[in-house]
Design a protein around this motif. Structure first.
Motif, PDB file in Angstrom:
ATOM      1  N   THR A 149       0.830  -1.202   0.000  1.00  0.00           N
ATOM      2  CA  THR A 149       0.000   0.000   0.000  1.00  0.00           C
ATOM      3  C   THR A 149       0.864   1.252   0.000  1.00  0.00           C
ATOM      4  N   GLN A 150       1.932   1.264   0.796  1.00  0.00           N
ATOM      5  CA  GLN A 150       2.827   2.411   0.833  1.00  0.00           C
ATOM      6  C   GLN A 150       3.442   2.664  -0.543  1.00  0.00           C
ATOM      7  N   ALA A 151       3.838   1.599  -1.222  1.00  0.00           N
ATOM      8  CA  ALA A 151       4.438   1.754  -2.550  1.00  0.00           C
ATOM      9  C   ALA A 151       3.422   2.263  -3.567  1.00  0.00           C
ATOM     10  N   VAL A 152       2.181   1.780  -3.475  1.00  0.00           N
ATOM     11  CA  VAL A 152       1.136   2.258  -4.387  1.00  0.00           C
ATOM     12  C   VAL A 152       0.851   3.733  -4.124  1.00  0.00           C
ATOM     13  N   TYR A 153       0.795   4.116  -2.844  1.00  0.00           N
ATOM     14  CA  TYR A 153       0.649   5.548  -2.523  1.00  0.00           C
ATOM     15  C   TYR A 153       1.760   6.366  -3.195  1.00  0.00           C
TER      16      TYR A 153
END
Length: 231
Positions: A74-78
């Motif tokens: 999720t952090q990478a997609v953000y």
């Protein structure tokens, strides 16, 4: 027939059986492209693994790809969504799929070797010889006033991450408790403002002024020596 007799009339040729016309194939219109399947936190399988590998190839850090969508994915997609300037919903739909296909990644403003905190886009760039080698999601100062009480003393201020060029002058390899909260393995670069780990790193500015990373990302920073004192 006897000589002198009229010759019999010639029989008309037998009719040729009618042949049924061969049907002509009708060209079918091409099918409309199907939108990509929506991927979201909690999903797992080969599609998630391919997503993780593509993000990693573009420099968006998420640990080791394993086919399971957890918090680091999720952090990478953000980080990708912030870089691309698209909605920061943390799921993979058509816009994220296009950004991945287009190979969207940020470039360094300053070049050289160091860390760039892009406050407007809320991402951290790890830069080596002018090239961005890692991109991390971050949450910086919320720019709203705060008031905190610590050990009987009241601390007030504006939650702002300062602009400028700084160097890491102190680091603490543990949970460092202070008046504005506990900072996980902080790297201080301006007074009490640091890059540090936090269990909450949302997709918007939310800190007192520090530069938040996930605790796993902060472990990665320490374990790989990305931000030593003097950076």
């Amino acid at each position: 027939p006897p000589r002198g007799s009229p010759a019999p009339a010639a029989r008309p040729p037998a009719p040729t059986p009618a042949t049924a016309p061969t049907p002509t194939a009708t060209a079918q219109p091409p099918s409309a492209p199907q939108p990509p399947a929506m991927l979201r936190p909690g999903d797992k399988g080969p599609e998630v693994l391919a997503l993780q590998q593509r993000l990693s190839d573009l420099g968006y850090w998420l640990g080791t790809p394993d086919g399971r969508w957890g918090g680091l994915t999720t952090q990478a997609v953000y980080a990708l969504q912030k870089t691309a300037g698209i909605g920061r919903d943390g799921v993979v739909g058509p816009a994220v799929t296009k950004a991945l296909a287009d190979g969207v990644r940020p470039t360094s403003r300053n070049g050289g070797t160091g860390i760039e905190v892009d406050v407007p886009r809320q991402i951290i760039l790890v830069v080596r010889d002018g090239a961005v080698v890692r991109v991390l999601n971050t949450s910086t100062g919320s720019n709203v006033p705060y008031e905190e009480v610590y050990e009987g003393k009241t601390y007030r201020g504006s939650a702002r991450t300062p602009a400028g060029s700084f160097s890491v002058f102190r680091e603490v390899d543990k949970l460092d408790k202070g008046p504005l909260g506990s900072l996980y393995r902080p790297k201080y670069f301006n007074g009490g403002i640091a890059i540090h780990g936090m269990t909450s790193v949302p997709n918007y500015p939310a800190s007192h002024g520090c530069v938040r990373l996930s605790t796993q990302a902060m472990d990665f920073v320490w374990d790989t020596g990305l931000v030593p004192v003097g950076t």
